[in-house]
Design a protein around this motif. Structure first.
Motif, PDB file in Angstrom:
ATOM      1  N   ASP A 104       6.184  75.097 -17.491  1.00 19.33           N
ATOM      2  CA  ASP A 104       7.159  75.755 -18.375  1.00 19.33           C
ATOM      3  C   ASP A 104       6.673  77.115 -18.845  1.00 19.33           C
ATOM      4  OD1 ASP A 104       8.940  73.675 -18.137  1.00 19.33           O
ATOM      5  OD2 ASP A 104       8.356  72.714 -20.018  1.00 19.33           O
ATOM      6  N   SER A 105       5.383  77.221 -19.134  1.00 19.89           N
ATOM      7  CA  SER A 105       4.849  78.498 -19.620  1.00 19.89           C
ATOM      8  C   SER A 105       4.964  79.590 -18.558  1.00 19.89           C
ATOM      9  CB  SER A 105       3.407  78.335 -20.087  1.00 19.89           C
ATOM     10  OG  SER A 105       2.635  77.713 -19.090  1.00 19.89           O
ATOM     11  N   LEU A 106       4.803  79.238 -17.282  1.00 23.21           N
ATOM     12  CA  LEU A 106       4.984  80.216 -16.210  1.00 23.21           C
ATOM     13  C   LEU A 106       6.467  80.511 -16.016  1.00 23.21           C
ATOM     14  CD1 LEU A 106       3.757  82.062 -14.100  1.00 23.21           C
ATOM     15  CD2 LEU A 106       3.718  80.114 -12.517  1.00 23.21           C
ATOM     16  N   ASN A 107       7.308  79.492 -16.184  1.00 25.23           N
ATOM     17  CA  ASN A 107       8.761  79.706 -16.117  1.00 25.23           C
ATOM     18  C   ASN A 107       9.201  80.748 -17.129  1.00 25.23           C
ATOM     19  OD1 ASN A 107      10.004  78.262 -14.079  1.00 25.23           O
ATOM     20  ND2 ASN A 107      10.054  76.380 -15.256  1.00 25.23           N
ATOM     21  N   THR A 108       8.654  80.676 -18.325  1.00 26.63           N
ATOM     22  CA  THR A 108       9.004  81.629 -19.377  1.00 26.63           C
ATOM     23  C   THR A 108       8.661  83.046 -18.946  1.00 26.63           C
ATOM     24  OG1 THR A 108       8.643  79.947 -21.068  1.00 26.63           O
ATOM     25  CG2 THR A 108       8.619  82.245 -21.798  1.00 26.63           C
ATOM     26  N   VAL A 109       7.486  83.243 -18.388  1.00 28.29           N
ATOM     27  CA  VAL A 109       7.055  84.559 -17.909  1.00 28.29           C
ATOM     28  C   VAL A 109       7.987  85.037 -16.802  1.00 28.29           C
ATOM     29  CG1 VAL A 109       5.201  85.815 -16.728  1.00 28.29           C
ATOM     30  CG2 VAL A 109       4.650  84.164 -18.524  1.00 28.29           C
ATOM     31  N   GLN A 110       8.255  84.155 -15.846  1.00 33.08           N
ATOM     32  CA  GLN A 110       9.124  84.519 -14.731  1.00 33.08           C
ATOM     33  C   GLN A 110      10.512  84.898 -15.216  1.00 33.08           C
ATOM     34  OE1 GLN A 110       7.199  82.064 -11.004  1.00 33.08           O
ATOM     35  NE2 GLN A 110       9.102  81.309 -11.822  1.00 33.08           N
ATOM     36  N   PHE A 149      12.231  86.612  -4.606  1.00 29.30           N
ATOM     37  CA  PHE A 149      11.980  85.564  -3.624  1.00 29.30           C
ATOM     38  C   PHE A 149      11.482  84.352  -4.398  1.00 29.30           C
ATOM     39  CE2 PHE A 149      11.301  89.476  -1.252  1.00 29.30           C
ATOM     40  CZ  PHE A 149      11.999  89.252  -0.084  1.00 29.30           C
ATOM     41  N   LEU A 150      12.149  83.200  -4.245  1.00 30.01           N
ATOM     42  CA  LEU A 150      11.701  81.965  -4.897  1.00 30.01           C
ATOM     43  C   LEU A 150      11.034  81.084  -3.857  1.00 30.01           C
ATOM     44  CD1 LEU A 150      14.714  81.187  -7.229  1.00 30.01           C
ATOM     45  CD2 LEU A 150      12.551  82.248  -7.811  1.00 30.01           C
ATOM     46  N   CYS A 151       9.844  80.607  -4.178  1.00 27.61           N
ATOM     47  CA  CYS A 151       9.046  79.837  -3.224  1.00 27.61           C
ATOM     48  C   CYS A 151       8.704  78.453  -3.776  1.00 27.61           C
ATOM     49  CB  CYS A 151       7.749  80.577  -2.920  1.00 27.61           C
ATOM     50  SG  CYS A 151       8.003  82.243  -2.300  1.00 27.61           S
ATOM     51  N   ALA A 161       3.617  88.797  -5.965  1.00 23.96           N
ATOM     52  CA  ALA A 161       3.684  87.404  -6.420  1.00 23.96           C
ATOM     53  C   ALA A 161       3.186  87.341  -7.854  1.00 23.96           C
ATOM     54  CB  ALA A 161       2.841  86.499  -5.527  1.00 23.96           C
ATOM     55  N   VAL A 162       3.903  86.607  -8.684  1.00 18.23           N
ATOM     56  CA  VAL A 162       3.504  86.404 -10.082  1.00 18.23           C
ATOM     57  C   VAL A 162       3.051  84.959 -10.196  1.00 18.23           C
ATOM     58  CG1 VAL A 162       4.297  86.388 -12.474  1.00 18.23           C
ATOM     59  CG2 VAL A 162       5.129  88.148 -10.895  1.00 18.23           C
ATOM     60  N   GLN A 163       1.749  84.760 -10.447  1.00 17.14           N
ATOM     61  CA  GLN A 163       1.222  83.405 -10.479  1.00 17.14           C
ATOM     62  C   GLN A 163      -0.109  83.340 -11.213  1.00 17.14           C
ATOM     63  OE1 GLN A 163       1.277  82.972  -6.166  1.00 17.14           O
ATOM     64  NE2 GLN A 163      -0.932  82.879  -6.158  1.00 17.14           N
ATOM     65  N   MET A 173       7.557  81.351  -8.183  1.00 17.89           N
ATOM     66  CA  MET A 173       7.649  79.910  -7.926  1.00 17.89           C
ATOM     67  C   MET A 173       9.032  79.417  -8.332  1.00 17.89           C
ATOM     68  SD  MET A 173       4.750  78.578  -6.787  1.00 17.89           S
ATOM     69  CE  MET A 173       4.890  76.880  -7.283  1.00 17.89           C
ATOM     70  N   GLU A 174       9.566  78.453  -7.587  1.00 15.44           N
ATOM     71  CA  GLU A 174      10.822  77.828  -7.990  1.00 15.44           C
ATOM     72  C   GLU A 174      10.624  77.229  -9.377  1.00 15.44           C
ATOM     73  OE1 GLU A 174      11.563  74.995  -4.891  1.00 15.44           O
ATOM     74  OE2 GLU A 174      12.277  76.534  -3.502  1.00 15.44           O
ATOM     75  N   PRO A 175      11.589  77.422 -10.281  1.00 16.75           N
ATOM     76  CA  PRO A 175      11.415  76.978 -11.673  1.00 16.75           C
ATOM     77  C   PRO A 175      11.043  75.504 -11.826  1.00 16.75           C
ATOM     78  CG  PRO A 175      13.356  78.344 -11.470  1.00 16.75           C
ATOM     79  CD  PRO A 175      12.852  78.111 -10.076  1.00 16.75           C
ATOM     80  N   GLN A 176      11.560  74.639 -10.979  1.00 14.75           N
ATOM     81  CA  GLN A 176      11.253  73.212 -11.110  1.00 14.75           C
ATOM     82  C   GLN A 176       9.869  72.863 -10.571  1.00 14.75           C
ATOM     83  OE1 GLN A 176      13.595  74.624  -9.263  1.00 14.75           O
ATOM     84  NE2 GLN A 176      14.047  73.510  -7.401  1.00 14.75           N
ATOM     85  N   ARG A 177       9.169  73.821  -9.989  1.00 14.43           N
ATOM     86  CA  ARG A 177       7.854  73.558  -9.400  1.00 14.43           C
ATOM     87  C   ARG A 177       6.703  74.231 -10.135  1.00 14.43           C
ATOM     88  NH1 ARG A 177       8.059  71.424  -4.047  1.00 14.43           N
ATOM     89  NH2 ARG A 177      10.177  71.364  -3.276  1.00 14.43           N
ATOM     90  N   CYS A 178       6.982  74.809 -11.286  1.00 17.47           N
ATOM     91  CA  CYS A 178       5.879  75.466 -11.997  1.00 17.47           C
ATOM     92  C   CYS A 178       5.910  75.093 -13.475  1.00 17.47           C
ATOM     93  CB  CYS A 178       5.927  76.976 -11.794  1.00 17.47           C
ATOM     94  SG  CYS A 178       7.330  77.824 -12.471  1.00 17.47           S
TER      95      CYS A 178
END
Length: 151
Positions: free
Chosen positions: A53-59, A72-74, A91-93, A46-51
């Motif tokens: 913060d906790s998922l951003n950290t994992v990504q 690939f950023l979606c 996909a990581v989600q 996921m695009e960082p601004q669309r997910c």
């Protein structure tokens, strides 16, 4: 100066982070995935601004040191899932069982804390619709047991 009332956070569910991949992928039969499993794969994120913060950290942890061409950023989870289904990568989600596609495997990622999903509010007192909404969330996300929502 008027003191603001603190909000209440009501956790509705803890949702695990998974790798989403076609059932035909060699890793689809694994019980779980780790950073080493994912290091050799193209990742769909996921695009960082669309997910959250906790998922951003994992990504961020999964992308450190990776070539941009392997990522690939979606803009949405639906796009991530579509690219995974087409075989572009993993996909990581968050894993929402009600949104699962039978053509895909959902493999938990080891050593990643589940994401907290919930609602912030001030009070349910005198707000029957809010109370009903919170109860409906609890009933429809039975991933985690929770006490009754009271005013």
């Amino acid at each position: 100066m008027e003191k603001k009332e603190a909000g209440i956070y009501r956790e509705v569910a803890k949702i695990p982070v998974v790798g989403v991949l076609p059932t035909s992928h060699p890793l689809a039969e694994e019980g779980s995935l780790d950073g080493d499993d994912l290091r050799m794969q193209k990742l769909i994120l996921m695009e960082p601004q669309r997910c959250p913060d906790s998922l951003n950290t994992v990504q961020h942890e999964l992308t450190t040191g990776r070539a941009v061409s392997d990522l690939f950023l979606c803009g949405s989870a639906d796009v991530c899932t579509t690219l995974a289904k087409a075989g572009f990568g993993i996909a990581v989600q968050p894993d929402f069982p009600s949104l699962r596609d039978p053509a895909l495997a959902y493999i938990p990622i080891r050593d990643v804390e589940p994401l907290s999903y919930g609602a912030y509010y001030r009070s349910v007192t005198g707000k029957p619709l809010l109370k009903l909404f919170l109860q409906s969330c609890k009933d429809n996300f039975p991933v985690r047991p929770e006490e009754e929502i009271n005013g």
